[in-house]
Design a protein around this motif. Structure first.
Motif, PDB file in Angstrom:
ATOM      1  N   LEU A 153       0.829  -1.202   0.000  1.00 28.60           N
ATOM      2  CA  LEU A 153       0.000   0.000   0.000  1.00 28.60           C
ATOM      3  C   LEU A 153       0.866   1.255   0.000  1.00 28.60           C
ATOM      4  CD1 LEU A 153      -2.590  -1.123   2.698  1.00 28.60           C
ATOM      5  CD2 LEU A 153      -2.866  -1.197   0.207  1.00 28.60           C
ATOM      6  N   PRO A 154       0.453   2.306  -0.707  1.00 27.45           N
ATOM      7  CA  PRO A 154       1.214   3.564  -0.666  1.00 27.45           C
ATOM      8  C   PRO A 154       1.159   4.177   0.724  1.00 27.45           C
ATOM      9  CG  PRO A 154      -0.850   3.858  -1.863  1.00 27.45           C
ATOM     10  CD  PRO A 154      -0.712   2.395  -1.596  1.00 27.45           C
ATOM     11  N   GLY A 208       1.513   9.986   9.679  1.00 29.78           N
ATOM     12  CA  GLY A 208       1.322   9.507   8.321  1.00 29.78           C
ATOM     13  C   GLY A 208       0.203   8.489   8.194  1.00 29.78           C
ATOM     14  N   GLY A 209       0.084   7.939   6.989  1.00 32.81           N
ATOM     15  CA  GLY A 209      -1.015   7.016   6.756  1.00 32.81           C
ATOM     16  C   GLY A 209      -0.789   6.148   5.532  1.00 32.81           C
ATOM     17  N   LEU A 210      -1.745   5.249   5.308  1.00 32.82           N
ATOM     18  CA  LEU A 210      -1.733   4.348   4.165  1.00 32.82           C
ATOM     19  C   LEU A 210      -2.956   4.617   3.295  1.00 32.82           C
ATOM     20  CD1 LEU A 210      -0.935   0.983   6.006  1.00 32.82           C
ATOM     21  CD2 LEU A 210       0.681   2.393   4.721  1.00 32.82           C
ATOM     22  N   GLY A 211      -2.809   4.373   1.999  1.00 33.97           N
ATOM     23  CA  GLY A 211      -3.931   4.510   1.080  1.00 33.97           C
ATOM     24  C   GLY A 211      -4.462   3.140   0.702  1.00 33.97           C
ATOM     25  N   VAL A 213      -3.776   5.603  -3.756  1.00 32.00           N
ATOM     26  CA  VAL A 213      -4.233   4.303  -3.285  1.00 32.00           C
ATOM     27  C   VAL A 213      -3.552   3.246  -4.162  1.00 32.00           C
ATOM     28  CG1 VAL A 213      -6.429   5.064  -2.315  1.00 32.00           C
ATOM     29  CG2 VAL A 213      -6.308   4.454  -4.735  1.00 32.00           C
ATOM     30  N   ALA A 214      -3.760   1.988  -3.828  1.00 34.49           N
ATOM     31  CA  ALA A 214      -3.075   0.912  -4.538  1.00 34.49           C
ATOM     32  C   ALA A 214      -3.459   0.883  -6.015  1.00 34.49           C
ATOM     33  CB  ALA A 214      -3.390  -0.427  -3.875  1.00 34.49           C
ATOM     34  N   GLY A 215      -2.595   0.278  -6.816  1.00 39.33           N
ATOM     35  CA  GLY A 215      -2.868   0.135  -8.236  1.00 39.33           C
ATOM     36  C   GLY A 215      -2.537   1.361  -9.057  1.00 39.33           C
ATOM     37  N   GLY A 216      -1.766   2.283  -8.483  1.00 42.98           N
ATOM     38  CA  GLY A 216      -1.397   3.489  -9.204  1.00 42.98           C
ATOM     39  C   GLY A 216      -2.511   4.499  -9.344  1.00 42.98           C
TER      40      GLY A 216
END
Length: 390
Positions: A80-81, A103-106, A218-221
């Motif tokens: 995950l980004p 911070g965080g995750l997408g 978010v994931a997948g670009g």
């Protein structure tokens, strides 16, 4: 009142869940997982069928990382980004750039929600998709829940995790729906953008007149683009999303390229309306509220996904104490209300106050200019709107 025969009492107990959860977002699903992992009989009702998209910023503060891993979410393996930077701009494009403390995750809700539902089922929870609850009645120390199909279910406790608004709010006569209140109403819109030049590891928040837009990877670009606007902007442009974006949102030069990309790609937006930020109660008619049902969460107060999970963590321990007979129902409700207010009300209040400033061009520009000169104030505001790992 005549008591039931022993065999009927045993049958009633067997058909009675320990907890019924209405709403299968992150708040409801993480609560279901925790209770199921503790060996409790849990049933959760979700009106939609997984997977589906939600209007959401899809940013999870890292305060929730350890919690999700304990539930069984394989975050480390999901690629995950991760966001470590923050950009804020005024409607005219005056910008602030700052590091994120935690911070965080997408992660897309299209992926996260069904994953949580699967984990809940694997731990023994009953998850009913495509099932709308139309009524909740409390009597004789248990709840009876009725679905749109007419089926009824019994539970010792009931939790409302149905989001910003639902028909059940009216069914329960919740005080925030008091007639005659003239609060501002908002519309929320979400896109997933692809092939856009978005800065890596960055969350962006761009203001426009009477609203603001958040962007994050978010994931997948893909890039999540979600915004909230006063509904008057939409009405002034014939209830046409593209017209409103062109005449209002694109006045911000930093936001314009992303919305141009959305329109060029023909990406259909997801839209929800009739959003208000009225203060809500954590308990109504003995139903325990969490997530947006307990207080509609402005995007500025640390993201609703994280706060919904925080509330589920607070609530599960108290529910286990009640179900084990260690506290009474009154104590359960009082202690949850105090714990929720102690942990989350400051974040919601801070978000609501900042929300009132954002979208006002002159105030936003002046505020950003002050924050650029006084970075410690930015740190303070970010700490107000984010929590600590638990």
């Amino acid at each position: 009142m005549t008591s039931l025969p022993a065999d009927l009492r045993r049958h009633a107990a067997a058909d009675c869940y320990d907890c019924a959860i209405i709403g299968g977002g992150v708040a409801g699903l993480t609560l279901a997982i925790q209770l199921a992992q503790a060996g409790r009989r849990v049933i959760l009702f979700e009106k939609e069928t997984y997977p589906f998209h939600r209007v959401c910023g899809e940013y999870i503060s890292l305060e929730n990382y350890d919690f999700l891993c304990r539930l069984g979410v394989p975050l480390a393996a999901m690629n995950l980004p991760r966001m470590t930077r923050f950009t804020l701009s005024s409607p005219s494009g005056v910008a602030l750039h700052h590091a994120l403390d935690i911070g965080g995750l997408g992660i897309m809700r299209y992926e996260l929600d069904p994953l949580l539902a699967r984990i809940a089922r694997e731990n023994g929870a009953t998850i009913l998709e495509g099932t709308r609850v139309t009524d909740v009645v409390f009597a004789q120390e248990q709840f009876t829940l009725t679905t749109a199909g007419g089926t009824t279910y019994q539970a010792r406790t009931a939790c409302g995790a149905w989001g910003k608004h639902a028909n059940l709010d009216r069914t329960l006569h919740r005080p925030f729906l008091t007639a005659g209140r003239q609060d501002r109403q908002f519309v929320a819109v979400k896109y997933h953008l692809h092939d856009v030049d978005f800065p890596e590891a960055t969350v962006e928040m761009h203001n426009f007149k009477d609203g603001y837009c958040g962007l994050s990877p978010v994931a997948g670009g893909l890039t999540n683009c979600s915004y909230i606007s006063d509904v008057r902007n939409l009405r002034a442009h014939g209830n046409n999303i593209a017209e409103m974006e062109g005449h209002v949102l694109m006045q911000n030069p930093l936001l314009r390229p992303y919305l141009v990309a959305a329109q060029r790609q023909g990406t259909p937006p997801i839209v929800i309306s009739q959003i208000t930020f009225r203060e809500r109660s954590t308990v109504d008619e003995h139903v325990l509220m969490l997530g947006d049902a307990a207080g509609t969460i402005a995007p500025l107060c640390g993201n609703g996904m994280s706060m919904g999970m925080n509330a589920s963590f607070l609530l599960q321990g108290l529910l286990l104490d009640f179900l084990a007979g260690r506290i009474s129902r009154m104590q359960l409700e009082q202690q949850y209300t105090r714990a929720w207010r102690g942990l989350l009300s400051r974040r919601i209040t801070a978000g609501r106050l900042i929300h009132q400033v954002f979208g006002q061009p002159q105030l936003t520009t002046a505020g950003i200019q002050v924050l650029r000169r006084l970075p410690f104030m930015t740190d303070f505001i970010l700490r107000l709107t984010h929590g600590q790992p638990y």
